[in-house]
Design a protein around this motif. Structure first.
Motif, PDB file in Angstrom:
ATOM      1  N   LEU A 699     -37.121   8.577   1.838  1.00 38.41           N
ATOM      2  CA  LEU A 699     -36.139   8.259   2.870  1.00 38.41           C
ATOM      3  C   LEU A 699     -36.641   7.208   3.848  1.00 38.41           C
ATOM      4  O   LEU A 699     -35.836   6.468   4.432  1.00 38.41           O
ATOM      5  N   ASP A 700     -37.956   7.113   4.036  1.00 38.64           N
ATOM      6  CA  ASP A 700     -38.491   6.130   4.976  1.00 38.64           C
ATOM      7  C   ASP A 700     -38.418   4.709   4.427  1.00 38.64           C
ATOM      8  O   ASP A 700     -38.701   3.750   5.140  1.00 38.64           O
ATOM      9  N   GLN A 701     -38.010   4.559   3.160  1.00 40.43           N
ATOM     10  CA  GLN A 701     -37.886   3.235   2.542  1.00 40.43           C
ATOM     11  C   GLN A 701     -36.415   2.890   2.275  1.00 40.43           C
ATOM     12  O   GLN A 701     -36.109   2.072   1.416  1.00 40.43           O
ATOM     13  N   SER A 702     -35.496   3.508   3.021  1.00 41.13           N
ATOM     14  CA  SER A 702     -34.067   3.402   2.696  1.00 41.13           C
ATOM     15  C   SER A 702     -33.517   1.986   2.779  1.00 41.13           C
ATOM     16  O   SER A 702     -32.453   1.704   2.216  1.00 41.13           O
ATOM     17  N   GLY A 703     -34.209   1.099   3.467  1.00 41.48           N
ATOM     18  CA  GLY A 703     -33.748  -0.283   3.527  1.00 41.48           C
ATOM     19  C   GLY A 703     -34.080  -1.084   2.288  1.00 41.48           C
ATOM     20  O   GLY A 703     -33.646  -2.235   2.156  1.00 41.48           O
ATOM     21  N   ARG A 704     -34.819  -0.480   1.354  1.00 36.24           N
ATOM     22  CA  ARG A 704     -35.303  -1.222   0.190  1.00 36.24           C
ATOM     23  C   ARG A 704     -34.753  -0.709  -1.142  1.00 36.24           C
ATOM     24  O   ARG A 704     -35.179  -1.152  -2.197  1.00 36.24           O
TER      25      ARG A 704
END
Length: 880
Positions: A699-704
């Motif tokens: 979830l901490d990489q949701s921009g990718r």
């Protein structure tokens, strides 16, 4: 859930809302009068049949006089405001009959109804006025039910309330009863629904019952999902029927529910029902429910400010990813759904005030934007405005045309591009006017004068497909421009030309301008802002023309069509939608076809067109209707022997189109969903896939990454396939562009798809769909001989003026529309989906006047140049 349904049949209202078959069995409560309007009519306490019938017949129950002036037989009797609780609440109440649960429900319903009552209005037409006036009063009957419609003779527990609001309100200024104006309340129904659920969940937590969010709402924590499914038979029945008929829209499912319902059974007492319900549950489920019940009345659960703040932050991120301005209530509704149980509506309203949002008002509705959105718009406008008159012409001598056959509008546009001293140059052209041909002439001249022109478009299909096919061999996407540093190095000091620029949002346009400033590059934008706007937030092209004072050239002469078809497209391009619609209808091209024959007729016409050797395109506003049409086309092609034998089924990935805020929220995921990374991320590489349920959610990489739902696609030799995401062929030698169309030749021994052009697509590629039908967004930029448009009432919610103009203008020879209601279609396509920008929200008329003044200054400057007073003569040396 809150569903608002119109009722125009007095007899129907009488029979449904005066039935008391279940009172003695305990499946319903006696109806109660509610509302300031009811009190003014002298109605209170239990609903009596004679009073109810009088209001259904538009009579004052006390006097028998006609109540409102409107006496038409088809007048609206009223609206059913239908409130439903989550299934876990219904189960707990059905098995316990604890009055505290019922009281929490009725208090939440009543408080929300009072909120809506405060906003009640009536129309004002006296003295030539055409406005709405607040009255603040309604009259309604509240009927609380405990069970759902039966399945196989036995109902499931289902706590819900019908609040039937009569179509009457007291206008104090005119001192009379009048029909109500419900439009604003219906428009804001999602907000009031969120308020109701927030209130109910908060009240239950105060009673000691913890709640938890789910993908579709919330439930009581501790109630097993297996129990919820056992008592959702009616919902399952409707979902099964909807799947069989291809229905996905909630309203359509609601209508389907009405056609599949059984009559309620009045011979079962609530004790008998409880005995049946209990018998369905396992010992483990009963134990879990007993544990939930034991918490009822215990220590209340306090509000959580941390959850409230996080919910509001996520709501803001979600709402403003694809819109520059949104209603305040939309942000609140999203925040309420994310904070359900943890914070009250009042708390969330206060939290909204601390977000630093910028507020404005339009037509009596509070709207909001953010400093970030406003900043990117101002940065974009300032770049264009300060660049006016700051550059040398791209051609210093009068232009000699190599394409003498260009029309006057095209030539004027070329001369505008070559002679403009502005850093940002805009060319507008309606659909089919030959913008690409104009572009070829201008680009050749610019490059002959020593500048390179790098051409781009927002989509892969428009850039690597359309532009490259028109001779711009190195055309690419705007996204590639913004991230490819090697390409950027080549562009320094050169010219960036973006076609279909109306599809760019303000965030992307601001990034392009930032890059152009850093690279000392000129920017040329060509497009048609009357076609579809951007998916992301903003209306960049409109802002540049109206707010930056840029003078644009416009190509008006349509070349794609001829005769009446051409006239219809011109009318649509000018916003005269009804004129264009009527002209198409006079041509016999808008066909009102019954449901059973509509898609068969469209499919037959499409296949016959291909048999004539003509090119064809089918357009539909929604994927759902597109799927129905696709099924008919494939059936027709099989019948005609155009699809080969040996059909196979392939794995597909359907984009959920989640915003980044949604992707960062675990509640939105289902087991089996597929995460695909579009950028390298910590611990993951670009293109890597993860299956939800097999690995922890990043979830901490949701921009990718983006999230996809798995599906299947039947494919046969001869099928037309559409690529739904950029990728590569199985051998890595060829690029597959999003939106590209390819025909299947056969299948390889290992199950891959072999195309007629010799390329091979891997069997697990996933990003595939049938290519027979496209949405109007995907059709923009395409040209065919004949276009067929499937646009029934199932797609009216996605219909607009822009959508209809784009769809109709794709053809050279003919555009045929297949619908089920011509007049309703005209109403649907007369609405615009043009979106308000942050700048327009805050500045309104003042900046419109300023933009007009700047354009007048530009006209004056042009006149001065015509008399020999060039900017170069005043010492301008900056060369861009």
């Amino acid at each position: 859930m809150l569903r608002i349904t119109q009722n125009s049949a007095p007899e129907g209202a009488k029979s449904y809302y005066t039935t008391s078959d279940y009172y003695t069995e305990g499946q319903e409560l006696v109806g109660l009068w509610r509302g300031e309007g009811a009190a003014r009519l002298g109605l209170s306490g239990d609903v009596r049949k004679e009073d109810w019938d009088a209001l259904c017949d538009n009579r004052n129950p006390a006097t028998g006089d006609v109540l409102t002036p409107r006496r038409k037989t088809d007048r609206r009797v009223g609206y059913d405001f239908n409130f439903h609780v989550p299934k876990s609440v219904s189960i707990l109440y059905g098995l316990t009959r604890d009055d505290r649960i019922l009281e929490a429900f009725r208090e939440s319903v009543d408080a929300t109804m009072q909120d809506m009552e405060a906003e009640m209005q009536t129309r004002v037409r006296i003295g030539g006025k055409n406005a709405d006036r607040a009255t603040g009063n309604m009259a309604w009957g509240e009927f609380v039910h405990f069970t759902a419609r039966p399945v196989n003779g036995v109902p499931d527990p289902h706590l819900h309330a019908h609040c039937f609001v009569f179509n009457t309100t007291w206008d104090a200024e005119e001192s009379r009863w009048k029909a109500g104006q419900f439009a604003g309340i219906k428009r804001d129904a999602p907000f009031f629904e969120a308020v109701f659920h927030s209130r109910l969940a908060r009240r239950l937590e105060e009673l000691g019952l913890p709640v938890e969010r789910t993908k579709r709402g919330w439930e009581l924590r501790g109630v097993p999902m297996s129990a919820i499914q056992k008592f959702s038979r009616r919902t399952a029945l409707i979902e099964d029927a909807a799947r069989e008929r291809g229905i996905t829209h909630p309203d359509a499912k609601g209508a389907l529910g009405a056609t599949t319902r059984e009559r309620k059974q009045k011979d079962l007492t609530l004790d008998e029902l409880r005995e049946q319900w209990t018998s369905r549950l396992t010992p483990e489920e009963l134990a879990a429910l007993s544990g939930v019940k034991s918490r009822l009345g215990g220590e209340g659960i306090a509000e959580d400010d941390r959850i409230a703040g996080d919910a509001m932050s996520r709501a803001v991120g979600h709402c403003f990813e694809r819109a520059s301005v949104v209603p305040e209530r939309k942000v609140l509704a999203e925040a309420l759904k994310r904070s359900v149980g943890a914070a009250s509506p009042d708390t969330m309203s206060r939290t909204l005030g601390g977000q630093g949002l910028v507020f404005g008002e339009r037509d009596g509705r509070r709207l909001v934007t953010t400093d970030t959105v406003l900043g990117e718009e101002r940065r974009m406008i300032d770049f264009a405005r300060t660049g006016r008159g700051s550059c040398r012409r791209l051609e210093q001598t009068p232009h000699t045309f190599s394409r003498e056959w260009l029309n006057a509008g095209q030539k004027q546009a070329v001369e505008h591009v070559l002679g403009s001293p502005d850093r940002v140059i805009v060319v507008r052209g309606v659909a089919g006017t030959g913008k690409t041909t104009m572009m070829q002439e201008a680009v050749e001249t610019i490059e002959a004068n020593g500048r390179r022109v790098f051409t781009f478009a927002p989509s892969a299909d428009a850039s690597r497909g359309v532009l490259r096919s028109e001779g711009f061999a190195d055309s690419d996407t705007v996204a590639r421009l913004l991230k490819d540093e090697r390409m950027q190095a080549d562009i320094r000091g050169q010219v960036i030309w973006i076609d279909e620029a109306g599809l760019l949002g303000t965030r992307t346009m601001a990034q392009v301008f930032d890059l152009a400033e850093r690279l000392d590059a000129r920017v040329i934008l060509s497009g048609d802002r009357r076609q579809h706007g951007s998916v992301e937030r903003g209306a960049a092209l409109r802002l540049l023309e109206e707010r930056a004072g840029l003078k644009s050239a416009e190509i008006r002469e349509i070349q794609r069509q001829r005769g009446d078809y051409k006239d219809a497209v011109r009318e649509l391009s000018e916003g005269r939608t009804e004129d264009g619609f009527r002209r198409l209808d006079e041509l016999g091209w808008i066909r009102d076809v019954p449901e059973t024959d509509r898609y068969k007729a469209l499919a037959a016409d499409y296949v016959d067109t291909l048999a004539e050797g003509k090119s064809a395109l089918v357009v539909s506003p929604t994927h759902l209707e597109g799927e129905w049409i696709t099924d008919e086309i494939r059936a027709r092609l099989k019948q005609a022997g155009k699809l080969g034998s040996g059909e196979r089924t392939f794995f597909t990935l359907e984009n959920t189109n989640f915003t980044e805020a949604e992707r960062s929220d675990a509640v939105n995921y289902s087991i089996g969903d597929v995460i695909v990374f579009h950028q390298n991320a910590k611990g993951y590489r670009k293109g890597q896939r993860l299956v939800v349920g097999e690995v922890p959610l990043p979830l901490d990489q949701s921009g990718r990454f983006q999230v996809f739902r798995p599906g299947v696609l039947p494919v046969a030799p001869g099928d037309l396939l559409r690529i739904t995401r950029n990728g590569m062929t199985a051998d890595g030698e060829h690029r597959l562009n999003n939106g590209g169309l390819y025909t299947v030749k056969s299948f390889t021994p290992n199950g891959d798809i072999r195309l007629t052009n010799g390329w091979t697509v891997a069997s697990d590629y996933g990003h595939l769909a049938h290519g027979y039908v496209v949405t109007s967004h995907a059709s923009q930029g395409k040209t065919v001989d004949r276009v067929f448009i499937g646009q029934s009432s199932d797609s009216f919610s996605a219909s607009s003026r822009e959508q209809f103009y784009v769809s109709v203008s794709r053809g050279r020879e003919q555009a045929t529309v297949y619908t089920d209601d011509k007049e309703a279609l005209l109403e649907a396509v007369s609405r615009s989906d043009e979106r308000l920008t942050a700048t327009e929200l805050l500045t309104g008329r003042d900046l419109r006047h300023r933009g007009a003044a700047l354009q007048r200054q530009e006209q004056l400057a042009t006149a001065m140049q015509a008399t020999g007073m060039h900017r170069e003569d005043r010492g301008l040396k900056h060369d861009r």
